[in-house]
Motif scaffolding. Structure first.
Motif, PDB file in Angstrom:
ATOM      1  N   PHE A 133      12.952  27.029  10.531  1.00 15.11           N
ATOM      2  CA  PHE A 133      13.706  28.262  10.652  1.00 15.11           C
ATOM      3  C   PHE A 133      13.193  29.025  11.896  1.00 15.11           C
ATOM      4  CE2 PHE A 133      13.402  32.773   9.735  1.00 15.11           C
ATOM      5  CZ  PHE A 133      14.891  33.048   9.237  1.00 15.11           C
ATOM      6  N   VAL A 134      12.041  28.940  12.429  1.00  6.50           N
ATOM      7  CA  VAL A 134      11.527  29.826  13.624  1.00  6.50           C
ATOM      8  C   VAL A 134      12.276  28.950  14.720  1.00  6.50           C
ATOM      9  CG1 VAL A 134       9.326  30.142  14.788  1.00  6.50           C
ATOM     10  CG2 VAL A 134       9.383  30.380  12.358  1.00  6.50           C
ATOM     11  N   VAL A 135      12.187  27.609  14.709  1.00  5.54           N
ATOM     12  CA  VAL A 135      12.883  26.929  16.085  1.00  5.54           C
ATOM     13  C   VAL A 135      14.368  27.368  16.022  1.00  5.54           C
ATOM     14  CG1 VAL A 135      13.731  24.872  16.933  1.00  5.54           C
ATOM     15  CG2 VAL A 135      11.448  24.980  15.920  1.00  5.54           C
ATOM     16  N   GLY A 136      15.100  27.361  14.951  1.00  8.83           N
ATOM     17  CA  GLY A 136      16.488  27.849  14.952  1.00  8.83           C
ATOM     18  C   GLY A 136      16.658  29.370  15.406  1.00  8.83           C
ATOM     19  N   LEU A 137      15.706  30.008  15.002  1.00  3.25           N
ATOM     20  CA  LEU A 137      15.737  31.518  15.455  1.00  3.25           C
ATOM     21  C   LEU A 137      15.638  31.681  16.806  1.00  3.25           C
ATOM     22  CD1 LEU A 137      15.608  34.339  13.561  1.00  3.25           C
ATOM     23  CD2 LEU A 137      13.268  34.538  14.057  1.00  3.25           C
ATOM     24  N   ILE A 138      14.445  31.264  17.479  1.00  2.00           N
ATOM     25  CA  ILE A 138      14.438  31.130  18.733  1.00  2.00           C
ATOM     26  C   ILE A 138      15.725  30.498  19.457  1.00  2.00           C
ATOM     27  CG2 ILE A 138      13.031  30.304  20.729  1.00  2.00           C
ATOM     28  CD1 ILE A 138      10.612  30.692  18.928  1.00  2.00           C
ATOM     29  N   GLY A 139      16.254  29.461  19.026  1.00  2.70           N
ATOM     30  CA  GLY A 139      17.322  28.958  19.536  1.00  2.70           C
ATOM     31  C   GLY A 139      18.792  29.875  19.476  1.00  2.70           C
ATOM     32  N   GLY A 140      18.795  30.778  18.557  1.00  2.00           N
ATOM     33  CA  GLY A 140      19.811  31.628  18.431  1.00  2.00           C
ATOM     34  C   GLY A 140      19.609  32.876  19.540  1.00  2.00           C
ATOM     35  N   LEU A 141      18.276  33.108  19.853  1.00  2.00           N
ATOM     36  CA  LEU A 141      18.162  33.911  21.253  1.00  2.00           C
ATOM     37  C   LEU A 141      18.681  33.286  22.532  1.00  2.00           C
ATOM     38  CD1 LEU A 141      14.730  35.644  19.724  1.00  2.00           C
ATOM     39  CD2 LEU A 141      17.000  36.556  19.679  1.00  2.00           C
ATOM     40  N   VAL A 142      18.362  32.118  22.557  1.00  5.36           N
ATOM     41  CA  VAL A 142      18.446  31.434  23.681  1.00  5.36           C
ATOM     42  C   VAL A 142      19.981  31.291  23.993  1.00  5.36           C
ATOM     43  CG1 VAL A 142      18.230  28.969  24.770  1.00  5.36           C
ATOM     44  CG2 VAL A 142      16.318  29.887  23.540  1.00  5.36           C
ATOM     45  N   TYR A 143      20.872  30.884  22.829  1.00  2.00           N
ATOM     46  CA  TYR A 143      22.181  30.898  23.065  1.00  2.00           C
ATOM     47  C   TYR A 143      22.593  32.173  23.446  1.00  2.00           C
ATOM     48  CZ  TYR A 143      26.789  31.642  20.902  1.00  2.00           C
ATOM     49  OH  TYR A 143      28.270  32.028  20.840  1.00  2.00           O
ATOM     50  N   ILE A 144      22.288  33.294  22.881  1.00  2.00           N
ATOM     51  CA  ILE A 144      22.568  34.608  23.562  1.00  2.00           C
ATOM     52  C   ILE A 144      22.268  34.915  24.803  1.00  2.00           C
ATOM     53  CG2 ILE A 144      22.392  37.162  23.010  1.00  2.00           C
ATOM     54  CD1 ILE A 144      21.903  36.475  20.020  1.00  2.00           C
ATOM     55  N   PHE A 145      21.091  34.401  25.254  1.00  2.00           N
ATOM     56  CA  PHE A 145      20.811  34.679  26.622  1.00  2.00           C
ATOM     57  C   PHE A 145      21.590  33.826  27.798  1.00  2.00           C
ATOM     58  CE2 PHE A 145      18.559  32.904  30.250  1.00  2.00           C
ATOM     59  CZ  PHE A 145      18.000  34.055  30.858  1.00  2.00           C
ATOM     60  N   TYR A 146      21.966  32.544  27.079  1.00  3.75           N
ATOM     61  CA  TYR A 146      22.673  31.731  28.073  1.00  3.75           C
ATOM     62  C   TYR A 146      23.986  32.019  28.088  1.00  3.75           C
ATOM     63  CZ  TYR A 146      19.413  28.352  29.376  1.00  3.75           C
ATOM     64  OH  TYR A 146      18.435  27.515  30.087  1.00  3.75           O
ATOM     65  N   SER A 147      24.800  32.796  26.930  1.00  5.40           N
ATOM     66  CA  SER A 147      26.046  33.211  26.700  1.00  5.40           C
ATOM     67  C   SER A 147      26.400  34.263  27.565  1.00  5.40           C
ATOM     68  CB  SER A 147      26.239  33.618  25.503  1.00  5.40           C
ATOM     69  OG  SER A 147      27.749  33.839  25.218  1.00  5.40           O
ATOM     70  N   PHE A 148      25.468  35.194  27.806  1.00  6.31           N
ATOM     71  CA  PHE A 148      25.428  36.363  28.832  1.00  6.31           C
ATOM     72  C   PHE A 148      25.493  35.956  30.288  1.00  6.31           C
ATOM     73  CE2 PHE A 148      25.252  38.886  25.033  1.00  6.31           C
ATOM     74  CZ  PHE A 148      26.073  39.909  25.376  1.00  6.31           C
ATOM     75  N   VAL A 149      24.592  34.869  30.316  1.00  7.06           N
ATOM     76  CA  VAL A 149      24.328  34.557  31.824  1.00  7.06           C
ATOM     77  C   VAL A 149      25.688  34.016  32.376  1.00  7.06           C
ATOM     78  CG1 VAL A 149      23.259  32.876  33.479  1.00  7.06           C
ATOM     79  CG2 VAL A 149      21.790  34.289  31.632  1.00  7.06           C
TER      80      VAL A 149
END
Length: 552
Positions: free
Chosen positions: A328-344
């Motif tokens: 669950f924690v790995v997926g939570l951080i993965g969601g934040l990574v996805y948002i970051f790369y999406s805005f980049v």
């Protein structure tokens, strides 16, 4: 009379734990699960077609689906000819080259691994195609799939998954247990596909509807949200089966409990990623709606579907070695990574319609690093000595996974860039501007996903058509007030029953200059024509122009 063999079996079972009896899978059971998973992975390629078609506008919905289907057979040919040899046969640390060219010298033990490798390569090829939809030529899809399945991806598979690959044979500080850890394909499948799709999106340049200023680099909504959602769900199921086959292939002690852990970890990882992405997407959309300056809007269906896939991608590298709460924690951080790369990607003005780079590369890279940190068998978070000092091996595994991910990224980026630059130089990378406006489907295949013949009235309905009612026709939706409509969308009540952008004047009732208007205006065409055609009540509706519904 007592059956003595039965008593012997019962006596043997009494000395064996129930876990050992009920959970360990036989070889035939493993093969049965793998064959079933192969069928699911092939069906999931249709999920890519649904997903990409739903993300496209109606005039481009057919091309990505046909490309996905043809890519499957291109991959099968490449894997049969040389792909399986390069990936899984003996050779050196870089590539295999000894046997099994064009399926020769294959025995019964090679059939299931051959089919599994073909399915893995299909995932990489179809992930890559998400970066060029709506403006790439069909030949571009096919060339990308050909080179990925022929050489680029088999080499990556040999490096990371074959026993002779350099990521498995080279050991840091001569520690034999320091090898590259990627069970479910966070690097081999998702990083390879994500970075290849990014190169395609970068060279194809943005679609015409997206301007060159960041503040107005608007999001283009899909033409079918249900199709997008269902396609994403099918892809999600296919990626879970991919991980199950990899666990069975790499773990000789695989059992039903281990397979259940893989599925639960995927569910919880997707829960964490969807939770954070959904909250942030709602907050950003509400914030942008209240702001008069911002024009960005995150399509909710695409955000939720991609968030579910992000959880799957993030947990893939260590899918069988995480505790459920860690997944669950790995997926939570993965969601934040996805948002970051999406805005980049958004700020760099790279038009990635399916967010291939943000969904597959970013979370995939994070997943390769996360397995070296949180794995319960070799992760740095759980490996400590009795006296409190830390083991060196987990940190070496982290460094080796980082090196492997960087090398795979550079390999795929450089080779895909070379291939697409050659296609660009011969003028076959992207369709022309007028073809993009009219739709890629009409130019490439001379047919449409939604043919105009489907809109015709049946002959027996002709007698029920009502004559024009002037009182009803006059009750049309109000004309939008904008410079575009004042210049080009004049309504003439005596010659036209609808607002139409072409012609832009009435020869008998309008004395303005007759300068030809733009052939296609994506900003206003939907509002200027289609609402009136479908909203005019009780009127005899004339057949619309042949290409009108494909201007949406």
């Amino acid at each position: 009379m007592v059956n003595q063999p039965l008593l012997d079996v019962l006596a043997q079972l009494s000395n064996t734990t129930s876990t050992e009896v009920s959970l360990i899978l036989s070889e035939e059971s493993k093969k049965g699960i793998q064959i079933t998973s192969i069928i699911f992975m092939i069906l999931s390629q249709g999920g890519f077609g649904l997903f990409y078609s739903g993300l496209s506008r109606a005039r481009n919905a057919l091309t990505p689906y046909i490309a996905v289907i043809i890519n499957m057979f291109i991959v099968l040919f490449c894997v049969w000819s040389v792909g399986y040899t390069f990936a899984w046969t003996s050779g050196n640390g870089f590539i295999g080259h000894r046997r099994k060219w064009f399926g020769s010298e294959m025995d019964s033990t090679d059939y299931i691994p051959w089919a599994l490798h073909a399915c893995y390569t299909m995932f990489v090829a179809n992930i890559t195609c998400g970066g060029i939809i709506e403006r790439g030529r069909p030949i571009t899809y096919f060339v990308l799939s050909l080179f990925l399945a022929f050489f680029i991806h088999p080499v990556v598979v040999h490096w990371a998954w074959d026993d002779e690959g350099w990521l498995q044979t080279v050991h840091l500080r001569d520690k034999e247990d320091v090898v590259f850890k990627d069970i479910g394909g966070s690097c081999v499948v998702h990083i390879s596909g994500g970075v290849s799709g990014f190169v395609g999106a970068l060279l194809c340049k943005p679609r015409q509807e997206r301007t060159r200023q960041v503040s107005a680099f608007k999001v283009l909504h899909s033409h079918s949200a249900p199709m997008t959602g269902f396609g994403g769900l099918v892809i999600y199921c296919g990626l879970i089966t991919l991980q199950l086959t990899r666990v069975i292939a790499t773990n000789s002690q695989a059992n039903t409990e281990l397979l259940a852990i893989v599925i639960i970890n995927n569910f919880l990882a997707s829960l964490g990623s969807t939770f954070v992405v959904f909250l942030l997407a709602c907050a950003l959309n509400n914030l942008n709606q209240s702001s008069s300056k911002s024009k960005f809007h995150w399509p909710m269906i695409q955000a939720v579907v991609n968030a579910a896939l992000v959880g799957n991608v993030s947990v893939a590298a260590g899918c069988d070695t995480y505790y459920p709460y860690i997944s669950f924690v790995v997926g939570l951080i993965g969601g934040l990574v996805y948002i970051f790369y999406s805005f980049v990607v958004y700020l760099c003005m790279v038009d990635d319609p399916a967010e291939t780079f943000a969904v597959h590369f970013g979370p995939g890279f994070w997943g390769v690093l996360a397995t070296a940190i949180f794995s319960r068998t070799y992760g740095a978070a759980y490996q400590t000595n009795v006296n409190g000092t830390y083991e060196e091996t987990p940190y070496l595994i982290f460094a080796w996974n980082l090196i492997g991910a960087i090398v795979v990224t550079a390999w795929c980026f450089v080779l895909v860039l070379i291939v697409l630059l050659v296609v660009l130089l011969i003028g076959k990378l992207r369709v022309k501007r007028d073809i993009e406006c009219e739709g890629v489907d009409a130019d490439a295949f001379q047919e449409f996903a939604y043919p105009i013949e489907a809109w015709k009235r049946a002959p027996y309905e002709e007698k029920f058509q009502m004559e024009d009612d002037e009182s009803v026709i006059s009750e049309k939706p109000p004309m939008p007030q904008s410079d575009h409509y004042r210049n080009y969308c004049r309504y003439c009540p005596e010659h036209d029953g609808r607002y139409r952008p072409v012609p832009h004047y009435c020869p008998e009732h309008d004395n303005r200059s007759r300068t030809p208007p733009p052939r296609y205006c994506p900003e206003h065409h939907f509002h200027s024509y289609r609402p009136n055609y479908f909203m005019t009540p009780r009127a005899k509706l004339a057949r619309p122009p042949y290409d009108s519904i494909y201007k949406i």
